[in-house]
Design a protein around this motif. Structure first.
Motif, PDB file in Angstrom:
ATOM      1  N   ALA A 157      -4.851   2.506   0.711  1.00  0.00           N
ATOM      2  CA  ALA A 157      -4.766   2.331   2.166  1.00  0.00           C
ATOM      3  C   ALA A 157      -5.925   3.063   2.840  1.00  0.00           C
ATOM      4  O   ALA A 157      -6.288   4.170   2.437  1.00  0.00           O
ATOM      5  CB  ALA A 157      -3.439   2.868   2.674  1.00  0.00           C
TER       6      ALA A 157
ATOM      7  N   THR B 136      -4.734  -6.162  -3.187  1.00  0.00           N
ATOM      8  CA  THR B 136      -3.585  -5.271  -3.300  1.00  0.00           C
ATOM      9  C   THR B 136      -3.954  -3.930  -2.692  1.00  0.00           C
ATOM     10  O   THR B 136      -4.950  -3.323  -3.081  1.00  0.00           O
ATOM     11  CB  THR B 136      -3.163  -5.093  -4.761  1.00  0.00           C
ATOM     12  OG1 THR B 136      -2.866  -6.368  -5.329  1.00  0.00           O
ATOM     13  CG2 THR B 136      -1.923  -4.200  -4.859  1.00  0.00           C
TER      14      THR B 136
ATOM     15  N   ALA C   3       1.605 -13.443   1.205  1.00  0.00           N
ATOM     16  CA  ALA C   3       2.217 -12.322   0.504  1.00  0.00           C
ATOM     17  C   ALA C   3       3.408 -12.823  -0.303  1.00  0.00           C
ATOM     18  O   ALA C   3       3.984 -13.872   0.008  1.00  0.00           O
ATOM     19  CB  ALA C   3       2.658 -11.267   1.513  1.00  0.00           C
TER      20      ALA C   3
ATOM     21  N   SER D  46      -0.284   2.484  -1.013  1.00  0.00           N
ATOM     22  CA  SER D  46      -0.131   3.552  -0.006  1.00  0.00           C
ATOM     23  C   SER D  46      -0.404   4.923  -0.600  1.00  0.00           C
ATOM     24  O   SER D  46      -0.509   5.073  -1.799  1.00  0.00           O
ATOM     25  CB  SER D  46       1.270   3.499   0.581  1.00  0.00           C
ATOM     26  OG  SER D  46       2.223   3.617  -0.453  1.00  0.00           O
TER      27      SER D  46
ATOM     28  N   LYS E 263      -4.239  -1.870   4.987  1.00  0.00           N
ATOM     29  CA  LYS E 263      -2.882  -1.344   4.981  1.00  0.00           C
ATOM     30  C   LYS E 263      -2.089  -2.012   3.857  1.00  0.00           C
ATOM     31  O   LYS E 263      -2.426  -3.139   3.450  1.00  0.00           O
ATOM     32  CB  LYS E 263      -2.213  -1.635   6.322  1.00  0.00           C
ATOM     33  CG  LYS E 263      -2.967  -1.098   7.526  1.00  0.00           C
ATOM     34  CD  LYS E 263      -2.290  -1.510   8.821  1.00  0.00           C
ATOM     35  CE  LYS E 263      -3.048  -0.977  10.026  1.00  0.00           C
ATOM     36  NZ  LYS E 263      -2.397  -1.359  11.308  1.00  0.00           N
ATOM     37  N   PRO E 264      -1.033  -1.355   3.391  1.00  0.00           N
ATOM     38  CA  PRO E 264      -0.217  -1.986   2.332  1.00  0.00           C
ATOM     39  C   PRO E 264       0.283  -3.382   2.725  1.00  0.00           C
ATOM     40  O   PRO E 264       0.392  -4.260   1.858  1.00  0.00           O
ATOM     41  CB  PRO E 264       0.942  -1.004   2.163  1.00  0.00           C
ATOM     42  CG  PRO E 264       0.345   0.315   2.517  1.00  0.00           C
ATOM     43  CD  PRO E 264      -0.605   0.021   3.651  1.00  0.00           C
ATOM     44  N   GLU E 265       0.537  -3.596   3.995  1.00  0.00           N
ATOM     45  CA  GLU E 265       1.014  -4.913   4.434  1.00  0.00           C
ATOM     46  C   GLU E 265      -0.067  -5.990   4.393  1.00  0.00           C
ATOM     47  O   GLU E 265       0.210  -7.166   4.623  1.00  0.00           O
ATOM     48  CB  GLU E 265       1.623  -4.837   5.839  1.00  0.00           C
ATOM     49  CG  GLU E 265       0.745  -4.178   6.880  1.00  0.00           C
ATOM     50  CD  GLU E 265       1.081  -2.701   7.071  1.00  0.00           C
ATOM     51  OE1 GLU E 265       1.320  -1.979   6.068  1.00  0.00           O
ATOM     52  OE2 GLU E 265       1.088  -2.256   8.248  1.00  0.00           O
ATOM     53  N   ASP E 266      -1.301  -5.608   4.094  1.00  0.00           N
ATOM     54  CA  ASP E 266      -2.371  -6.593   3.890  1.00  0.00           C
ATOM     55  C   ASP E 266      -2.358  -7.151   2.468  1.00  0.00           C
ATOM     56  O   ASP E 266      -3.127  -8.077   2.159  1.00  0.00           O
ATOM     57  CB  ASP E 266      -3.747  -5.969   4.168  1.00  0.00           C
ATOM     58  CG  ASP E 266      -3.928  -5.571   5.615  1.00  0.00           C
ATOM     59  OD1 ASP E 266      -4.486  -4.480   5.857  1.00  0.00           O
ATOM     60  OD2 ASP E 266      -3.519  -6.341   6.503  1.00  0.00           O
ATOM     61  N   THR E 267      -1.516  -6.603   1.612  1.00  0.00           N
ATOM     62  CA  THR E 267      -1.423  -7.087   0.238  1.00  0.00           C
ATOM     63  C   THR E 267      -0.997  -8.550   0.221  1.00  0.00           C
ATOM     64  O   THR E 267       0.035  -8.910   0.789  1.00  0.00           O
ATOM     65  CB  THR E 267      -0.415  -6.238  -0.559  1.00  0.00           C
ATOM     66  OG1 THR E 267      -0.923  -4.903  -0.676  1.00  0.00           O
ATOM     67  CG2 THR E 267      -0.179  -6.824  -1.946  1.00  0.00           C
ATOM     68  N   ALA E 268      -1.805  -9.383  -0.408  1.00  0.00           N
ATOM     69  CA  ALA E 268      -1.545 -10.826  -0.423  1.00  0.00           C
ATOM     70  C   ALA E 268      -2.604 -11.520  -1.258  1.00  0.00           C
ATOM     71  O   ALA E 268      -3.627 -10.924  -1.605  1.00  0.00           O
ATOM     72  CB  ALA E 268      -1.570 -11.399   0.997  1.00  0.00           C
TER      73      ALA E 268
ATOM     74  N   LYS F 130       6.605 -14.747   1.149  1.00  0.00           N
ATOM     75  CA  LYS F 130       6.341 -15.115   2.533  1.00  0.00           C
ATOM     76  C   LYS F 130       5.510 -16.394   2.594  1.00  0.00           C
ATOM     77  O   LYS F 130       4.921 -16.818   1.598  1.00  0.00           O
ATOM     78  CB  LYS F 130       5.597 -13.979   3.241  1.00  0.00           C
ATOM     79  CG  LYS F 130       6.406 -12.696   3.372  1.00  0.00           C
ATOM     80  CD  LYS F 130       5.688 -11.686   4.244  1.00  0.00           C
ATOM     81  CE  LYS F 130       6.522 -10.439   4.443  1.00  0.00           C
ATOM     82  NZ  LYS F 130       5.843  -9.435   5.318  1.00  0.00           N
TER      83      LYS F 130
ATOM     84  N   SER G 276      -2.366  -9.184  13.747  1.00  0.00           N
ATOM     85  CA  SER G 276      -2.141  -8.180  12.698  1.00  0.00           C
ATOM     86  C   SER G 276      -3.438  -7.638  12.101  1.00  0.00           C
ATOM     87  O   SER G 276      -3.430  -6.576  11.474  1.00  0.00           O
ATOM     88  CB  SER G 276      -1.269  -8.769  11.587  1.00  0.00           C
ATOM     89  OG  SER G 276      -1.875  -9.930  11.056  1.00  0.00           O
TER      90      SER G 276
END
Length: 124
Positions: free
Chosen positions: A14, A121, A40, A124, A87-92, A43, A63
Motif C-alpha cells: 500500500a 495486488t 476484483a 496492506s 490501496k488494497p482495494e485497488d487489487t484486481a 465483483k 475511487s
C-alpha cells in the motif's frame, strides 16, 4: 484483427506505484477512445479511466481520481495507466479496452475489445 496486450501488473505494498501498459495492434489506434477497466474477485468489472482518441479528454472513476493517470502514445500505439498511492482495494485484474465505434468517449459503455488482463495486488 484487434489485439490488446496488457503488461506491468505486480504485487506491491500500500502506498506504492505501478505503471500499466497496453500495446494495441490491428486497427487505427489513434482514432478510438480507450479505457482501463478492473475486476476484483467476486465483483463486476468497473471502468477506471478512459481517454479520448487524441488524448485531450480523460475521465476517472471517483475511487481513483487524483491517484491514477491515463495517457496514450498514438505514435507507439500504447495506452498507459500510472497508479500512485495504491490501496488494497485497488487489487484486481486490470484490462485495457477499445471502444466499439468512433464515439465521443463519454461513457464506459460500448467497449467491445479487451486484452487478457494483468494482475495488480496491493498488500496492506
Amino acid at each position: 484483427q484487434v489485439q490488446l496486450e496488457e503488461s506491468g501488473g505486480d504485487s506491491v505494498e500500500a502506498g506504492g506505484s505501478l505503471t500499466l501498459s497496453c500495446a494495441a495492434s490491428g486497427y487505427a489506434y489513434h482514432t478510438y477512445c480507450m479505457a482501463w477497466f478492473r475486476q476484483a474477485p467476486g465483483k463486476g468489472r468497473e471502468g477506471v479511466a478512459r481517454v479520448s482518441s487524441a488524448g485531450r479528454r480523460t475521465y476517472y472513476a471517483d475511487s481513483v481520481k487524483g491517484r491514477f493517470t491515463i495517457s496514450r502514445d498514438n505514435a507507439k500505439n500504447i495506452l498507459y495507466l500510472q497508479m500512485n498511492n495504491l490501496k488494497p482495494e485497488d487489487t484486481a485484474m486490470y484490462y485495457c479496452a477499445r471502444d466499439s465505434f468512433l464515439s465521443a468517449c463519454t461513457t464506459f459503455s460500448g467497449f467491445a475489445y479487451w486484452g487478457p488482463g494483468t494482475q495488480v495486488t496491493v498488500s496492506s
